[in-house]
Motif scaffolding. Structure first.
Motif, PDB file in Angstrom:
ATOM      1  N   UNK A   1       0.826  -1.188   0.000  1.00  0.00           N
ATOM      2  CA  UNK A   1       0.000   0.000   0.000  1.00  0.00           C
ATOM      3  C   UNK A   1       0.865   1.244   0.000  1.00  0.00           C
ATOM      4  N   UNK A   2       0.212   2.389   0.130  1.00  0.00           N
ATOM      5  CA  UNK A   2       0.970   3.639   0.108  1.00  0.00           C
ATOM      6  C   UNK A   2       1.801   3.767   1.363  1.00  0.00           C
ATOM      7  N   UNK A   3       2.856   4.553   1.258  1.00  0.00           N
ATOM      8  CA  UNK A   3       3.684   4.841   2.433  1.00  0.00           C
ATOM      9  C   UNK A   3       3.119   6.047   3.156  1.00  0.00           C
ATOM     10  N   UNK A   4       3.057   5.907   4.465  1.00  0.00           N
ATOM     11  CA  UNK A   4       2.668   7.012   5.329  1.00  0.00           C
ATOM     12  C   UNK A   4       3.955   7.608   5.892  1.00  0.00           C
ATOM     13  N   UNK A   5       4.079   8.918   5.734  1.00  0.00           N
ATOM     14  CA  UNK A   5       5.306   9.577   6.164  1.00  0.00           C
ATOM     15  C   UNK A   5       5.104  10.354   7.457  1.00  0.00           C
ATOM     16  N   UNK A   6       6.148  10.376   8.250  1.00  0.00           N
ATOM     17  CA  UNK A   6       6.181  11.262   9.397  1.00  0.00           C
ATOM     18  C   UNK A   6       6.430  12.686   8.962  1.00  0.00           C
ATOM     19  N   UNK A   7       6.402  13.635   9.887  1.00  0.00           N
ATOM     20  CA  UNK A   7       6.544  15.054   9.550  1.00  0.00           C
ATOM     21  C   UNK A   7       7.970  15.463   9.214  1.00  0.00           C
ATOM     22  N   UNK A   8       8.935  14.595   9.496  1.00  0.00           N
ATOM     23  CA  UNK A   8      10.328  14.906   9.163  1.00  0.00           C
ATOM     24  C   UNK A   8      11.103  15.485  10.331  1.00  0.00           C
ATOM     25  N   UNK A   9      12.412  15.271  10.287  1.00  0.00           N
ATOM     26  CA  UNK A   9      13.354  15.871  11.244  1.00  0.00           C
ATOM     27  C   UNK A   9      14.399  16.625  10.443  1.00  0.00           C
ATOM     28  N   UNK A  10      14.524  17.908  10.730  1.00  0.00           N
ATOM     29  CA  UNK A  10      15.536  18.710  10.037  1.00  0.00           C
ATOM     30  C   UNK A  10      16.791  18.736  10.882  1.00  0.00           C
ATOM     31  N   UNK A  11      17.848  18.117  10.370  1.00  0.00           N
ATOM     32  CA  UNK A  11      19.108  17.975  11.100  1.00  0.00           C
ATOM     33  C   UNK A  11      20.188  18.825  10.458  1.00  0.00           C
ATOM     34  N   UNK A  12      20.862  19.584  11.307  1.00  0.00           N
ATOM     35  CA  UNK A  12      22.010  20.369  10.854  1.00  0.00           C
ATOM     36  C   UNK A  12      23.231  19.929  11.643  1.00  0.00           C
ATOM     37  N   UNK A  13      24.308  19.625  10.942  1.00  0.00           N
ATOM     38  CA  UNK A  13      25.556  19.227  11.584  1.00  0.00           C
ATOM     39  C   UNK A  13      26.598  20.293  11.281  1.00  0.00           C
ATOM     40  N   UNK A  14      27.127  20.877  12.331  1.00  0.00           N
ATOM     41  CA  UNK A  14      28.089  21.986  12.155  1.00  0.00           C
ATOM     42  C   UNK A  14      29.524  21.536  12.422  1.00  0.00           C
TER      43      UNK A  14
END
Lengths: 115, 115
Positions: A102-115
């Protein structure tokens, strides 16, 4: 149902630090996946799982580990963060329909920044 | 190898114009699934359609329609009478071999609808 949840929503890490991105789903889906999204490259698969206790590598697995001890949870671990891991991370779940998926259900996402 | 190509990186139209987003895929499987997802500026991924490889009927849902042609390995998406709210990144995806729940995504097409 909450669907697919991810925590945190935002994270800043220093090079060399480790962390775990959390993902959970409450739909009893067999399949779970982690993708990263970078500009102009679509979504690329990092790791995936076809059920509790079963995981495998996707297209870009280096620097990441996963485990799936329960149907609901599929955490993604960054072992030693690098600037190249700066990205948006999406967790997804899906299910089997007959012989297909079936279709994939996605989470809202995590925005990661590595400095 | 399996692959999805969305050759149009960006498309800009004026409201009420019709627009078609192209998707070409490669697979050796006889059974597979194709998907379209929308990613609005807010960042979440919204499922639009799932198509089985054995079902070549075109589908219409409101202003959206999909043209699936196995002969040309294409699964194109048309928005009729576009609206500003249609502005988003659109992804075409192909199910990976076997029932693993994995999807292979195209690079995405950014659609801008101007008022």
């Amino acid at each position: 149902n909450a669907g697919v949840t991810q925590t945190p929503k935002f994270q800043v890490l220093k090079t060399g630090q480790s962390m775990t991105l959390q993902c959970a789903q409450d739909m009893n889906h067999e399949y779970m996946s982690w993708y990263r999204q970078d500009p102009g490259m679509g979504l690329r698969l990092i790791h995936y799982s076809v059920g509790a206790g079963i995981t495998d590598q996707g297209e870009v697995p280096n620097g990441y580990n996963v485990s799936r001890s329960t149907t609901e949870d599929f955490p993604l671990r960054l072992l030693s963060a690098a600037p190249s891991q700066t990205s948006v991370y999406f967790c997804a779940s899906s299910y089997q329909i007959g012989q297909g998926i079936g279709e994939q259900y996605f989470g809202p996402g995590t925005r990661l920044t590595v400095t | 190898a399996q692959k999805v190509t969305q050759a149009q990186t960006e498309i800009s139209v004026v409201e009420k114009e019709d627009v078609t987003l192209d998707c070409v895929y490669e697979t050796r499987d006889t059974t597979y699934y194709l998907f379209w997802y929308k990613q609005p500026p807010s960042g979440e991924l919204v499922f639009l359609i799932r198509r089985n490889s054995f079902d070549e009927q075109n589908e219409i849902s409101g202003r959206y329609s999909w043209n699936f042609q196995k002969s040309t390995s294409s699964f194109n998406f048309t928005i009729t009478a576009s609206q500003v709210v249609d502005s988003a990144v659109y992804f075409c995806a192909l199910s990976d071999r076997g029932n693993t729940g994995k999807l292979i995504f195209g690079q995405g097409t950014t659609l801008q609808v101007k008022p």
